[in-house]
Design an enzyme around this catalytic site. Structure first.
Site, PDB file in Angstrom:
ATOM      1  CB  THR A 237      -0.827  -0.053   1.231  1.00 52.26           C
ATOM      2  OG1 THR A 237      -0.300   0.074   2.419  1.00 52.26           O
ATOM      3  CG2 THR A 237      -2.020  -1.055   0.884  1.00 52.26           C
ATOM      4  CB  CYS A 238       3.983   2.245   1.449  1.00 48.96           C
ATOM      5  SG  CYS A 238       3.466   2.157   3.214  1.00 48.96           S
TER       6      CYS A 238
END
Length: 118
Positions: free
Chosen positions: A85-86
């Site tokens: 997700t980052c």
């Protein structure tokens, strides 16, 4: 509010158009075609759940979906897709069967928890 937490003006075609690919994946690879075919088979709410899986939120940048920088890279054929997700990074198994890709994609989005900004 949109500046701080993003908006919900979804343009799924822009997401596809802006996507980049790593290693041997490219927009014409059979697995990528199976992925996008499967993605567009999802209902609207399921597409939002995919964003939650990919980015950890359903909100998109205030400048729109064209600013979402999604990257897809290959992973092992036997695995489910995995999201980092980052980095908006998706590890995607090189599955060319659209129904199998859809099945695995649904498993991921139906069994995901993200975080929300609002």
């Amino acid at each position: 509010m949109e500046l701080m937490s993003g908006n919900e003006n979804y343009d799924w075609d822009a997401l596809k158009e802006n996507c980049t690919y790593k290693e041997y994946f490219n927009k014409d690879h059979p697995a990528i075609k199976a992925f996008w075919d499967s993605f567009f088979m999802l209902e609207e709410e399921e597409k939002k759940k995919f964003l939650l899986f990919l980015m950890g939120t359903t909100r998109i940048p205030w400048k729109g979906m064209s600013k979402v920088e999604m990257v897809i890279q290959p992973t092992d054929q036997t695995k489910l897709p995995v999201a980092h997700t980052c980095f908006n990074l998706l590890d995607l198994p090189p599955i060319t069967d659209k129904q199998e890709m859809f099945r695995r994609l649904k498993i991921c989005i139906d069994n995901n928890q993200g975080f929300t900004l609002v």
